[in-house]
Motif scaffolding. Structure first.
Motif, PDB file in Angstrom:
ATOM      1  N   LYS A  64      42.626  -8.664 112.754  1.00 36.68           N
ATOM      2  CA  LYS A  64      42.177  -9.479 113.882  1.00 36.68           C
ATOM      3  C   LYS A  64      40.789 -10.043 113.625  1.00 36.68           C
ATOM      4  N   MET A  65      39.891  -9.224 113.090  1.00 35.44           N
ATOM      5  CA  MET A  65      38.540  -9.686 112.788  1.00 35.44           C
ATOM      6  C   MET A  65      38.570 -10.814 111.761  1.00 35.44           C
ATOM      7  N   ILE A  66      39.373 -10.671 110.713  1.00 30.18           N
ATOM      8  CA  ILE A  66      39.445 -11.687 109.655  1.00 30.18           C
ATOM      9  C   ILE A  66      40.057 -12.975 110.186  1.00 30.18           C
ATOM     10  N   ALA A  67      41.114 -12.869 110.986  1.00 35.13           N
ATOM     11  CA  ALA A  67      41.748 -14.063 111.552  1.00 35.13           C
ATOM     12  C   ALA A  67      40.810 -14.792 112.504  1.00 35.13           C
ATOM     13  N   ASP A  68      40.037 -14.049 113.285  1.00 35.96           N
ATOM     14  CA  ASP A  68      39.122 -14.668 114.250  1.00 35.96           C
ATOM     15  C   ASP A  68      37.985 -15.419 113.580  1.00 35.96           C
ATOM     16  N   LEU A  69      37.685 -15.085 112.323  1.00 41.51           N
ATOM     17  CA  LEU A  69      36.615 -15.795 111.621  1.00 41.51           C
ATOM     18  C   LEU A  69      36.974 -17.260 111.389  1.00 41.51           C
ATOM     19  N   LEU A  70      38.260 -17.593 111.420  1.00 38.97           N
ATOM     20  CA  LEU A  70      38.692 -18.982 111.249  1.00 38.97           C
ATOM     21  C   LEU A  70      39.208 -19.586 112.550  1.00 38.97           C
ATOM     22  N   ALA A  71      39.182 -18.815 113.635  1.00 35.76           N
ATOM     23  CA  ALA A  71      39.698 -19.301 114.918  1.00 35.76           C
ATOM     24  C   ALA A  71      38.593 -19.962 115.728  1.00 35.76           C
ATOM     25  N   GLU A  72      38.967 -20.975 116.480  1.00 42.33           N
ATOM     26  CA  GLU A  72      38.004 -21.652 117.340  1.00 42.33           C
ATOM     27  C   GLU A  72      37.683 -20.805 118.564  1.00 42.33           C
ATOM     28  N   ARG A  73      38.716 -20.230 119.149  1.00 45.90           N
ATOM     29  CA  ARG A  73      38.538 -19.404 120.361  1.00 45.90           C
ATOM     30  C   ARG A  73      39.117 -18.029 120.088  1.00 45.90           C
ATOM     31  N   LYS A  74      38.266 -17.029 120.127  1.00 43.79           N
ATOM     32  CA  LYS A  74      38.665 -15.667 119.774  1.00 43.79           C
ATOM     33  C   LYS A  74      38.970 -14.880 121.050  1.00 43.79           C
ATOM     34  N   THR A  75      40.259 -14.760 121.371  1.00 40.18           N
ATOM     35  CA  THR A  75      40.660 -14.039 122.571  1.00 40.18           C
ATOM     36  C   THR A  75      41.662 -12.944 122.209  1.00 40.18           C
ATOM     37  N   ILE A  76      41.770 -11.993 123.109  1.00 43.81           N
ATOM     38  CA  ILE A  76      42.752 -10.927 122.981  1.00 43.81           C
ATOM     39  C   ILE A  76      43.220 -10.567 124.381  1.00 43.81           C
ATOM     40  N   SER A  77      44.523 -10.384 124.556  1.00 44.68           N
ATOM     41  CA  SER A  77      45.062 -10.066 125.869  1.00 44.68           C
ATOM     42  C   SER A  77      44.605  -8.686 126.329  1.00 44.68           C
ATOM     43  N   PHE A  78      44.710  -8.437 127.623  1.00 45.41           N
ATOM     44  CA  PHE A  78      44.312  -7.131 128.154  1.00 45.41           C
ATOM     45  C   PHE A  78      45.148  -6.032 127.504  1.00 45.41           C
TER      46      PHE A  78
ATOM     47  N   SER B  76      41.550  -8.384 137.648  1.00 42.86           N
ATOM     48  CA  SER B  76      41.923  -9.805 137.649  1.00 42.86           C
ATOM     49  C   SER B  76      41.783 -10.400 136.257  1.00 42.86           C
ATOM     50  N   VAL B  77      41.216  -9.630 135.322  1.00 42.75           N
ATOM     51  CA  VAL B  77      41.028 -10.100 133.954  1.00 42.75           C
ATOM     52  C   VAL B  77      42.322  -9.895 133.168  1.00 42.75           C
ATOM     53  N   LYS B  78      42.841 -10.968 132.583  1.00 42.79           N
ATOM     54  CA  LYS B  78      44.076 -10.905 131.801  1.00 42.79           C
ATOM     55  C   LYS B  78      43.827 -10.975 130.298  1.00 42.79           C
ATOM     56  N   GLU B  79      42.628 -11.389 129.897  1.00 42.05           N
ATOM     57  CA  GLU B  79      42.287 -11.455 128.485  1.00 42.05           C
ATOM     58  C   GLU B  79      40.790 -11.296 128.309  1.00 42.05           C
ATOM     59  N   PHE B  80      40.383 -10.930 127.107  1.00 44.70           N
ATOM     60  CA  PHE B  80      38.972 -10.791 126.770  1.00 44.70           C
ATOM     61  C   PHE B  80      38.621 -11.777 125.658  1.00 44.70           C
ATOM     62  N   ILE B  81      37.375 -12.218 125.662  1.00 50.85           N
ATOM     63  CA  ILE B  81      36.866 -13.107 124.621  1.00 50.85           C
ATOM     64  C   ILE B  81      35.980 -12.288 123.688  1.00 50.85           C
ATOM     65  N   LEU B  82      36.312 -12.293 122.407  1.00 49.05           N
ATOM     66  CA  LEU B  82      35.535 -11.582 121.395  1.00 49.05           C
ATOM     67  C   LEU B  82      34.537 -12.541 120.755  1.00 49.05           C
ATOM     68  N   LEU B  83      33.281 -12.158 120.732  1.00 52.21           N
ATOM     69  CA  LEU B  83      32.257 -13.026 120.129  1.00 52.21           C
ATOM     70  C   LEU B  83      32.295 -12.976 118.616  1.00 52.21           C
ATOM     71  N   GLY B  84      32.865 -11.916 118.044  1.00 52.16           N
ATOM     72  CA  GLY B  84      33.011 -11.841 116.590  1.00 52.16           C
ATOM     73  C   GLY B  84      31.716 -11.528 115.875  1.00 52.16           C
ATOM     74  N   LEU B  85      31.692 -11.859 114.582  1.00 50.90           N
ATOM     75  CA  LEU B  85      30.553 -11.515 113.736  1.00 50.90           C
ATOM     76  C   LEU B  85      29.457 -12.563 113.750  1.00 50.90           C
TER      77      LEU B  85
ATOM     78  N   TYR C 158      33.650  -7.541 117.470  1.00 54.11           N
ATOM     79  CA  TYR C 158      34.812  -8.161 116.829  1.00 54.11           C
ATOM     80  C   TYR C 158      36.104  -7.406 117.134  1.00 54.11           C
ATOM     81  N   PHE C 159      36.022  -6.326 117.916  1.00 54.71           N
ATOM     82  CA  PHE C 159      37.224  -5.621 118.352  1.00 54.71           C
ATOM     83  C   PHE C 159      36.925  -4.938 119.680  1.00 54.71           C
TER      84      PHE C 159
END
Length: 305
Positions: free
Chosen positions: A76-90, A4-13, A175-176
């Protein structure tokens, strides 16, 4: 797959805004250095007629794999450092998982082949021309086997992961998308899956590292007996190579050769083989090599002309 999960949330660095800005500048610089250094090596080896031995043939492919491997996770890791919500699709997570293991395993095999190449060149010099010459297509066959082995390894990991049901939560403390943390989110028994993945990654990494280590030990023993005057130089070179490969093999063995539930977070360990190892390889394998530096200088002058 009944997920049922369509995306994951990455907590990052990090969650600290100041630290994230510093990390953005730092890792963007590292990634650009990885691209510049490894692509320079590939261009130099392709353009230079002097660098036509099997050693440089494998080094060119190692640099190419480093570019691909770091490009799977770093942007993806570098872009997520400036993103408010770090998500990636399944689907994106599965693609990242496949790419990371495909190029990572291919690099493990290439490093092992490079160690074998040096072993044959130094310990079996009379057989080297027969065993490791491009004319007999041995080098092409070994590189093809590395790519095929990396693909099969990654395919097994990917198939074992996508067949798991994910019902939530969907937060990945990294971060990945890496296998150990993803499968912990599955809502099913993981005992068999963990053993299969440990055999596929951890045991394979350990065996390749032992082969690589044995090759360098035989090289040092041969140099010590037959070429005592060059022993310290070779020891220094082998030592720097072993430090570089240990940064790559060590974390892989540590993470995958144990139950994944015993290793809850590995973002800092993952940095060693996703960022620092591709960054160090151009320095370790070319800094002491006069032929590569001379060919780079010649390429630089021809580009300026």
């Amino acid at each position: 797959n009944t997920s049922s999960v369509k995306e994951f949330i990455l907590l990052g660095l990090s969650v600290n805004q100041g630290v994230k800005k510093i990390c953005f500048v730092t890792f963007l610089s590292f990634y650009l250095m990885i691209l510049a250094g490894n692509l320079l090596i590939v261009s130099t080896i392709i353009s230079s007629q002097r660098l036509n031995s099997p050693m440089y043939f494998f080094l060119g492919y190692l640099s190419f794999v480093d570019v691909c491997y770091s490009s799977v996770t770093a942007p993806k890791m570098i872009a997520d450092l400036l993103a408010e919500r770090k998500t990636i699709s399944f689907g994106g997570c599965v693609a990242q998982l496949f790419g990371a293991h495909f190029f990572g395993c291919t690099e493990i095999f290439i490093l092992t082949v490079m160690a074998y190449d040096r072993y044959v060149a130094i310990c079996r010099p009379l057989h080297y021309a027969t065993l490791m010459t491009r004319r007999l297509k041995v080098c092409w066959a070994l590189v093809s086997a590395c790519w095929a082995g990396g693909f099969l390894h990654s395919l097994v990991h990917t198939l074992l992961t996508v067949q798991l049901p994910f019902c939530g939560p969907n937060t990945i403390d990294n971060y990945f998308c890496d296998v150990p943390l993803i499968i912990q989110l599955a809502c099913t028994d993981l005992s068999v899956t963990e053993w299969l993945m440990a055999a596929n990654s951890g045991l394979m990494s350990l065996l390749c590292f032992l082969v690589l280590l044995a090759s360098y030990i035989f090289i040092l023993l041969t140099i010590r007996v037959h070429f005592a005057e060059g022993c310290w130089k070779v020891l220094s070179t082998c030592g720097s190579h072993m430090v570089a490969v240990s940064l790559f093999f060590g974390p892989c063995i540590l993470i995958y050769l144990q139950p994944f539930s015993a290793f809850p977070s590995n973002r800092h360990i993952c940095m060693t083989y996703t960022v620092f190892s591709p960054l160090m390889n151009p320095l370790v394998y070319t800094l002491r090599n006069k032929e590569v530096k001379a060919s780079m200088w010649k390429l630089w002058k021809s580009c300026r002309a």
